[in-house]
Design a protein around this motif. Structure first.
Motif, short mmCIF file in Angstrom:
data_model
loop_
_atom_site.label_atom_id
_atom_site.label_comp_id
_atom_site.label_asym_id
_atom_site.label_seq_id
_atom_site.Cartn_x
_atom_site.Cartn_y
_atom_site.Cartn_z
N LEU A 1 -63.23 21.38 -52.80
CA LEU A 1 -63.07 22.08 -53.65
C LEU A 1 -63.97 22.45 -54.71
O LEU A 1 -64.69 23.53 -55.64
N SER B 1 -52.31 27.27 -50.86
CA SER B 1 -52.66 27.21 -49.49
C SER B 1 -53.57 28.30 -49.04
O SER B 1 -53.27 29.22 -49.85
N GLY B 2 -53.45 27.89 -47.98
CA GLY B 2 -55.28 29.43 -47.88
C GLY B 2 -56.32 28.52 -48.29
O GLY B 2 -57.46 29.15 -47.83
N GLY B 3 -56.50 28.48 -49.07
CA GLY B 3 -58.24 27.57 -49.69
C GLY B 3 -59.21 26.81 -48.83
O GLY B 3 -59.96 27.13 -48.34
N VAL B 4 -58.16 26.00 -48.03
CA VAL B 4 -59.18 24.94 -47.45
C VAL B 4 -58.10 25.19 -46.52
O VAL B 4 -56.79 24.59 -46.27
N LYS B 5 -58.71 25.01 -45.30
CA LYS B 5 -57.92 24.77 -43.52
C LYS B 5 -58.57 23.37 -43.26
O LYS B 5 -59.17 23.23 -43.24
N GLY B 6 -57.22 23.01 -43.13
CA GLY B 6 -57.46 21.52 -42.77
C GLY B 6 -58.21 21.75 -40.62
O GLY B 6 -58.76 20.11 -40.25
#
Ligand SMILES: Nc1ncnc2c1ncn2[C@@H]1O[C@H](COP(=O)(O)OP(=O)(O)O)[C@@H](O)[C@H]1O
Ligand SMILES: [Mg+2]
Lengths: 358, 292
Positions: free
Chosen positions: B184, B287-292
């Motif tokens: 981010l 949660s949701g901004g970065v997808k593993g």
């Protein structure tokens, strides 16, 4: 749009040498793909281009500009992360506008560009949503949009499709290439997927163990792999490799005694090989062709057949080595058959150095 | 098919009723003493006695009013003592939270993101300070504040509280920052941000729930603290509310109704705070901004 020029760049993390002298040159407006297995240093090289890591030695130029020591924000680049890295607390609109606001762009201009990018990517109806309310594909497009609105001179992509399902991946792959052509910026794209590399690249750089093993147009590299590694990495199913020894075939010709010695293959004239040399013969599964008994160079016994629709993969054994042949389904090949095959094209690699002999 | 579907619904209804009953019971169990305090605070008759149902006898607001309107004479003017004590508590607690968060946030961020000499050692020392309860250092603190002329002052108390709040807040926030993907910040820096801008515009908002919770904890621990306050504050007009409350059941006669009324009033700011912060307390903003 700028040309990218990476000269003799090395990068170490502590004692670990990740890049060992890399040269990469991408012409302005070109689409370059860095491809290689996991851990070969692709992302590290991309992060050096972005300025997120510092080179240990070497230099990076964008066009005439030396950028080696510049901060990311001074490089006029945009990057699409594997994780997308969308700002979780901002709506899609604010995610897209983030970079422009930082650069104090005129608000009317920001609005125009955001709308334009959103329309281009089909995000217009999602502008007021938060990232967590988006599907994987939509997030991916927001990440692309955030790069596009900036109108950077250089786009960097780090495996942008790896979190999408297969169908979507094929679609977005096409979209990315179309966008690149439309926007006319330079792109550097990192992937471990050779299909992405082949389909997207103008120029492809195959990395392995922190060095560029080969570079060139995708088809050039595919047709004439410079090393056994490159040959095995590109193409699906992978190239068949059979260990062999060079023999004198009489009459000035050479042949390869394959595997356990139960089969021979005549070599085309003019190869820089000498009798007794330990080599590996490489044959792409698609370069094996059914032919008449009289024209057959090798015979393969079929162990197993995978049906893929228009073609089958016939798993066979040749002189003790497993070999796959891709044949048209209508040939009606089935398990137990012995196939007379012609080798349309073969590659030869020195066993010791792994370099192609040609 | 429809029969079994109906059966499924029935089972679900029974499950729902059962789970509601359990929750109700748990709530009653947890709230019973509180209800009892409320009853006592509004009871007209003297001396509390054990009764099953917490219902006030001869309901009255007298006790509440009496506590709130505590005054004292200073020279020839009347000072609203309780108001001053409430202000003491709020000022000390809010300042503790602000100082704690103000110091812990940059420290925790540095610990989460950078490697530097002395990082491990520093963390261990920080942890070690947590082993001793604040009371253990009450006497040295008393001497120290006396030396600094900060006895009987809000500033002195804030200093003491902040020193205990900071280490806890650092550990709390370090974990929060570590859970925020570095991507981010890197995205923000590529987008044109300096590192500080990336911190301020991306990391801080993403860490907001954690910061809110940590601030609330710092506030609460200061707001509830008694022993240090009782030790370091000698003058009535510097008292914080826990000390005030304690005086109601002081040496000679225990004013239980006043104590109960005071307890209710003391609880009010905390309840308001929880209500205001509940939106932030619900985590999951990242949660949701970065997808593993
Ligand atoms: N910050 C880092 N510190 C230490 N080692 C790293 C760091 N970043 C990458 N590496 C190492 O460098 C190698 C190449 O990493 P990377 O460039 O991410 O590979 P790729 O993207 O090709 O899979 C890996 O072995 C990885 O463990
Ligand atoms: Mg990578």
């Amino acid at each position: 749009m700028v040309a990218v020029s990476v000269q003799q760049v090395t990068k170490s993390f502590g004692a670990t040498k990740v890049l060992r002298g890399v040269d990469v040159h991408v012409p302005a407006g070109g689409f370059a793909v860095l491809v290689g297995p996991s851990g070969c240093g692709k992302s590290t090289l991309l992060r050096l281009l972005a300025g997120l890591e510092e080179v240990t030695s070497g230099s990076i130029r964008f066009g005439e500009r030396e950028v080696t020591r510049l901060e990311p924000r001074e490089r006029d680049i945009a990057m699409v992360f594997q994780s997308y890295a969308l700002y979780p607390h901002l709506t899609v609109r604010d995610n897209l506008a983030f970079g422009l606001r930082l650069r104090k762009t005129d608000p009317a201009e920001i609005g125009r560009r955001v709308d334009e990018a959103a329309a281009m990517l089909g995000l217009s109806h999602l502008l007021d949503r938060l990232p967590k309310a988006l599907s994987g594909g939509q997030r991916q497009r927001v990440a692309m949009g955030r790069a596009i609105v900036r109108r950077p001179a250089l786009f960097l992509f780090d495996e942008p499709l790896s979190n999408l399902d297969a169908a979507l991946r094929a679609q977005v792959r096409v979209d990315i290439r179309k966008l690149h052509d439309q926007l006319g910026a330079t792109s550097v794209y990192v992937t471990h997927d050779q299909v992405e590399a082949m389909t997207l690249a103008d120029v492809m750089f195959v990395l392995n163990g922190g060095v560029v093993e080969q570079q060139g147009a995708p088809l050039e590299v595919y047709d004439a792999p410079a090393t056994r590694f490159v040959a095995g990495f590109l193409g699906s199913p992978a190239m068949n490799f059979i260990k062999a020894t060079i023999e004198d075939a009489g009459g000035g010709g050479l042949r390869a005694r394959l595997g356990d010695g139960s089969a021979n293959l005549a070599l085309p004239p003019g190869l820089p090989a000498r009798p007794g040399q330990a080599v590996e013969v490489g044959v792409r599964p698609h370069d094996l062709e059914l032919c008449d008994e009289s024209a057959a160079e090798i015979h393969l016994k079929v162990d197993f057949v995978e049906l893929l629709g228009p073609e089958i993969h016939a798993h066979c054994v040749l002189a003790g080595a497993p070999v796959i042949a891709c044949l048209e389904t209508r040939t009606g090949v089935s398990v137990g058959d012995t196939l007379p095959l012609r080798v349309r094209r073969l590659h030869l690699f020195d066993q010791e150095s792994g370099r192609a002999l040609r | 098919m429809s029969g079994s579907g109906g059966g499924g619904r029935q089972v679900r209804a029974i499950e729902s009723i059962a789970s509601h009953l359990v929750v109700l019971l748990a709530v009653a169990f947890a709230l019973y003493p509180v209800l009892w305090v409320i009853a006592l605070a509004f009871s007209g008759s003297a001396t509390p006695e054990a009764r099953v149902l917490p219902i006030p006898r001869e309901p009255t607001f007298d006790h509440l009013w009496a506590v709130i309107s505590t005054t004292r004479e200073v020279g020839d003017s009347t000072q609203w003592l309780f108001g001053r004590q409430l202000a003491n508590s709020l000022i000390v607690s809010i300042a503790t939270a602000l100082v704690g968060i103000g110091i812990a946030t940059p420290t925790a961020y540095a610990l989460a993101r950078f490697n530097f000499v002395g990082k491990e050692g520093g963390l261990r020392v920080l942890l070690a300070t947590q082993m001793f309860p604040a009371v253990a250092s009450a006497i040295p603190l008393y001497l120290l504040l006396d030396f600094l002329g900060l006895l009987n002052s809000r500033t002195g108390l804030i200093l003491c509280y902040a020193t205990t709040a900071v280490p806890f807040a650092i550990f709390q926030l370090r974990a929060a920052f570590e859970s925020i993907p570095v991507d981010l910040e890197e995205a923000a820096m590529v987008d044109g941000a300096t590192r500080f801008q990336a911190f301020r515009m991306v990391v801080l908002p993403a860490a907001r729930p954690a910061i809110a919770v940590t601030a609330l904890f710092a506030f609460m621990s200061a707001y509830n603290e008694f022993i240090l306050a009782a030790t370091l504050l000698g003058k009535e007009d510097m008292f914080t509310l826990p000390v005030v409350l304690q005086r109601f059941i002081g040496e000679y006669d225990a004013q239980w109704e006043a104590f109960a009324a005071g307890a209710l009033i003391v609880s009010l700011p905390v309840m308001i705070l929880f209500y205001v912060l509940q939106r932030h307390l619900v985590a999951g903003l990242t949660s949701g901004g970065v997808k593993g």
